[in-house]
Design a protein around this motif. Sequence first.
Motif, PDB file in Angstrom:
ATOM      1  N   ARG A  95       0.838  -1.212   0.000  1.00 16.49           N
ATOM      2  CA  ARG A  95       0.000   0.000   0.000  1.00 16.49           C
ATOM      3  C   ARG A  95       0.868   1.255   0.000  1.00 16.49           C
ATOM      4  O   ARG A  95       0.609   2.204  -0.741  1.00 16.49           O
ATOM      5  CB  ARG A  95      -0.926   0.004   1.221  1.00 16.49           C
ATOM      6  CG  ARG A  95      -2.142  -0.908   1.092  1.00 16.49           C
ATOM      7  CD  ARG A  95      -3.190  -0.540   2.122  1.00 16.49           C
ATOM      8  NE  ARG A  95      -2.677  -0.634   3.489  1.00 16.49           N
ATOM      9  CZ  ARG A  95      -2.713  -1.740   4.234  1.00 16.49           C
ATOM     10  NH1 ARG A  95      -3.230  -2.852   3.724  1.00 16.49           N
ATOM     11  NH2 ARG A  95      -2.258  -1.726   5.465  1.00 16.49           N
ATOM     12  N   ARG A  96       1.892   1.273   0.828  1.00 17.18           N
ATOM     13  CA  ARG A  96       2.778   2.432   0.895  1.00 17.18           C
ATOM     14  C   ARG A  96       3.556   2.604  -0.406  1.00 17.18           C
ATOM     15  O   ARG A  96       3.774   3.717  -0.883  1.00 17.18           O
ATOM     16  CB  ARG A  96       3.734   2.281   2.077  1.00 17.18           C
ATOM     17  CG  ARG A  96       3.069   2.493   3.428  1.00 17.18           C
ATOM     18  CD  ARG A  96       3.961   2.033   4.574  1.00 17.18           C
ATOM     19  NE  ARG A  96       3.397   2.382   5.870  1.00 17.18           N
ATOM     20  CZ  ARG A  96       2.439   1.693   6.468  1.00 17.18           C
ATOM     21  NH1 ARG A  96       1.912   0.620   5.869  1.00 17.18           N
ATOM     22  NH2 ARG A  96       1.977   2.058   7.652  1.00 17.18           N
ATOM     23  N   LEU A  97       3.972   1.485  -0.981  1.00 21.16           N
ATOM     24  CA  LEU A  97       4.734   1.541  -2.228  1.00 21.16           C
ATOM     25  C   LEU A  97       3.862   2.056  -3.369  1.00 21.16           C
ATOM     26  O   LEU A  97       4.310   2.862  -4.198  1.00 21.16           O
ATOM     27  CB  LEU A  97       5.290   0.155  -2.564  1.00 21.16           C
ATOM     28  CG  LEU A  97       6.223   0.072  -3.776  1.00 21.16           C
ATOM     29  CD1 LEU A  97       7.446   0.957  -3.588  1.00 21.16           C
ATOM     30  CD2 LEU A  97       6.653  -1.380  -4.009  1.00 21.16           C
ATOM     31  N   ASP A  98       2.597   1.607  -3.418  1.00 24.99           N
ATOM     32  CA  ASP A  98       1.671   2.093  -4.444  1.00 24.99           C
ATOM     33  C   ASP A  98       1.455   3.605  -4.317  1.00 24.99           C
ATOM     34  O   ASP A  98       1.432   4.334  -5.315  1.00 24.99           O
ATOM     35  CB  ASP A  98       0.322   1.370  -4.327  1.00 24.99           C
ATOM     36  CG  ASP A  98       0.359  -0.040  -4.896  1.00 24.99           C
ATOM     37  OD1 ASP A  98       1.333  -0.358  -5.597  1.00 24.99           O
ATOM     38  OD2 ASP A  98      -0.571  -0.813  -4.627  1.00 24.99           O
ATOM     39  N   LYS A  99       1.310   4.065  -3.084  1.00 30.39           N
ATOM     40  CA  LYS A  99       1.091   5.490  -2.852  1.00 30.39           C
ATOM     41  C   LYS A  99       2.321   6.288  -3.278  1.00 30.39           C
ATOM     42  O   LYS A  99       2.212   7.328  -3.945  1.00 30.39           O
ATOM     43  CB  LYS A  99       0.789   5.725  -1.372  1.00 30.39           C
ATOM     44  CG  LYS A  99       0.433   7.161  -1.032  1.00 30.39           C
ATOM     45  CD  LYS A  99       0.065   7.291   0.444  1.00 30.39           C
ATOM     46  CE  LYS A  99      -0.294   8.734   0.781  1.00 30.39           C
ATOM     47  NZ  LYS A  99      -0.653   8.876   2.218  1.00 30.39           N
ATOM     48  N   VAL A 115       5.258   9.791  -7.293  1.00 29.24           N
ATOM     49  CA  VAL A 115       6.418   9.975  -8.171  1.00 29.24           C
ATOM     50  C   VAL A 115       5.972  10.147  -9.614  1.00 29.24           C
ATOM     51  O   VAL A 115       6.454  11.024 -10.341  1.00 29.24           O
ATOM     52  CB  VAL A 115       7.386   8.778  -8.046  1.00 29.24           C
ATOM     53  CG1 VAL A 115       8.468   8.845  -9.118  1.00 29.24           C
ATOM     54  CG2 VAL A 115       8.026   8.759  -6.663  1.00 29.24           C
ATOM     55  N   MET A 116       5.019   9.313 -10.051  1.00 28.76           N
ATOM     56  CA  MET A 116       4.547   9.396 -11.433  1.00 28.76           C
ATOM     57  C   MET A 116       3.812  10.700 -11.678  1.00 28.76           C
ATOM     58  O   MET A 116       3.851  11.266 -12.776  1.00 28.76           O
ATOM     59  CB  MET A 116       3.661   8.197 -11.749  1.00 28.76           C
ATOM     60  CG  MET A 116       4.415   6.867 -11.758  1.00 28.76           C
ATOM     61  SD  MET A 116       3.355   5.449 -12.051  1.00 28.76           S
ATOM     62  CE  MET A 116       2.900   5.707 -13.762  1.00 28.76           C
ATOM     63  N   ARG A 117       3.102  11.223 -10.654  1.00 23.71           N
ATOM     64  CA  ARG A 117       2.339  12.449 -10.808  1.00 23.71           C
ATOM     65  C   ARG A 117       3.265  13.655 -11.052  1.00 23.71           C
ATOM     66  O   ARG A 117       2.882  14.601 -11.746  1.00 23.71           O
ATOM     67  CB  ARG A 117       1.495  12.692  -9.565  1.00 23.71           C
ATOM     68  CG  ARG A 117       0.374  13.703  -9.767  1.00 23.71           C
ATOM     69  CD  ARG A 117      -0.422  13.879  -8.466  1.00 23.71           C
ATOM     70  NE  ARG A 117      -0.958  12.600  -7.995  1.00 23.71           N
ATOM     71  CZ  ARG A 117      -1.380  12.403  -6.751  1.00 23.71           C
ATOM     72  NH1 ARG A 117      -1.329  13.381  -5.862  1.00 23.71           N
ATOM     73  NH2 ARG A 117      -1.848  11.211  -6.405  1.00 23.71           N
ATOM     74  N   THR A 118       4.458  13.616 -10.490  1.00 25.13           N
ATOM     75  CA  THR A 118       5.380  14.725 -10.706  1.00 25.13           C
ATOM     76  C   THR A 118       5.876  14.779 -12.145  1.00 25.13           C
ATOM     77  O   THR A 118       6.225  15.847 -12.654  1.00 25.13           O
ATOM     78  CB  THR A 118       6.619  14.609  -9.783  1.00 25.13           C
ATOM     79  OG1 THR A 118       7.359  13.465 -10.151  1.00 25.13           O
ATOM     80  CG2 THR A 118       6.203  14.529  -8.326  1.00 25.13           C
ATOM     81  N   ASN A 119       5.914  13.611 -12.797  1.00 22.63           N
ATOM     82  CA  ASN A 119       6.353  13.511 -14.194  1.00 22.63           C
ATOM     83  C   ASN A 119       7.729  14.155 -14.410  1.00 22.63           C
ATOM     84  O   ASN A 119       7.983  14.750 -15.448  1.00 22.63           O
ATOM     85  CB  ASN A 119       5.317  14.142 -15.135  1.00 22.63           C
ATOM     86  CG  ASN A 119       5.525  13.691 -16.580  1.00 22.63           C
ATOM     87  OD1 ASN A 119       5.977  12.566 -16.822  1.00 22.63           O
ATOM     88  ND2 ASN A 119       5.190  14.549 -17.530  1.00 22.63           N
ATOM     89  N   ASP A 120       8.571  14.070 -13.408  1.00 25.95           N
ATOM     90  CA  ASP A 120       9.914  14.671 -13.491  1.00 25.95           C
ATOM     91  C   ASP A 120      10.868  13.618 -14.044  1.00 25.95           C
ATOM     92  O   ASP A 120      11.616  12.980 -13.296  1.00 25.95           O
ATOM     93  CB  ASP A 120      10.345  15.162 -12.120  1.00 25.95           C
ATOM     94  CG  ASP A 120      11.695  15.901 -12.187  1.00 25.95           C
ATOM     95  OD1 ASP A 120      12.260  15.980 -13.287  1.00 25.95           O
ATOM     96  OD2 ASP A 120      12.132  16.395 -11.146  1.00 25.95           O
ATOM     97  N   GLN A 121      10.839  13.422 -15.354  1.00 25.41           N
ATOM     98  CA  GLN A 121      11.641  12.355 -15.954  1.00 25.41           C
ATOM     99  C   GLN A 121      13.133  12.656 -15.886  1.00 25.41           C
ATOM    100  O   GLN A 121      13.964  11.745 -15.878  1.00 25.41           O
ATOM    101  CB  GLN A 121      11.192  12.128 -17.404  1.00 25.41           C
ATOM    102  CG  GLN A 121       9.764  11.631 -17.488  1.00 25.41           C
ATOM    103  CD  GLN A 121       9.380  11.269 -18.918  1.00 25.41           C
ATOM    104  OE1 GLN A 121      10.220  11.038 -19.757  1.00 25.41           O
ATOM    105  NE2 GLN A 121       8.078  11.224 -19.171  1.00 25.41           N
ATOM    106  N   ALA A 122      13.466  13.906 -15.822  1.00 19.85           N
ATOM    107  CA  ALA A 122      14.896  14.252 -15.726  1.00 19.85           C
ATOM    108  C   ALA A 122      15.466  13.769 -14.399  1.00 19.85           C
ATOM    109  O   ALA A 122      16.642  13.425 -14.301  1.00 19.85           O
ATOM    110  CB  ALA A 122      15.065  15.758 -15.865  1.00 19.85           C
TER     111      ALA A 122
END
Length: 235
Positions: free
Chosen positions: A219-223, A228-235
Amino acid sequence: NEDLNIVAEWGRMRGQKGDSAVDGDWTGARVYYVEQDNNLRKINSPVLAEMEEVDMGDPKHLADFITSAKRRFPAHKYALFICGHGSGWYYRTPPRGSGDKGIAFDDGTDNFLDTPGLGRALKAGGQLDILFNDSCLLQGVEVLYEVKDSVKIMMGAENFAYDNDYYALVKRLHAEPDVSPRELSLLILGDYRKYYAGSQKAGYDLSAVETSAAEGLIRRLDKWTALVMRTNDQA
């Protein structure tokens, strides 16, 4: 003795480095009921089953081995050890250059148990107290997720696995057959540390995970992953 049964399945094929016919030039697979003797050149334990054609990388075959062993030798506690090469969910240099991710590679059929396949095999085989993946790169959260409902304790190496001190393990079980799975896993870790203390094996590791804690971790890992994905900071 009457408190301990050890059943082992061994697959074998010709054309491998170090082939030996000392124990007979058989191929396929054999299931042994392991008995103690002092002959280190020949396996004298009785053969319970013999198969000419077998796929050690088939989840159904592993499940059949588990259920057959349980049926013939019912016990209060069960431990399963899977020995061989492993690549977890990721392998920087794939074994055969194909991106294989798994365990129990069958060099005759080129099949293997991928991570979900291992989970399916254990689910079909029924509950186990300890799963010991005596293979490299198997002690990861991806594998834990697949086996958490079938296994109480998962043991293995995050990095490289070399070998386990099975002599010490059997000696302990023989002396204390009522040992709890948790205590046994701790004893195995201690014996493993002693086994390689002062050796030339670099980077050996082993751990034991109680799968009851997996849900909270997942659950914590999914959150965390979603953030992380929401930030979309691929750099």
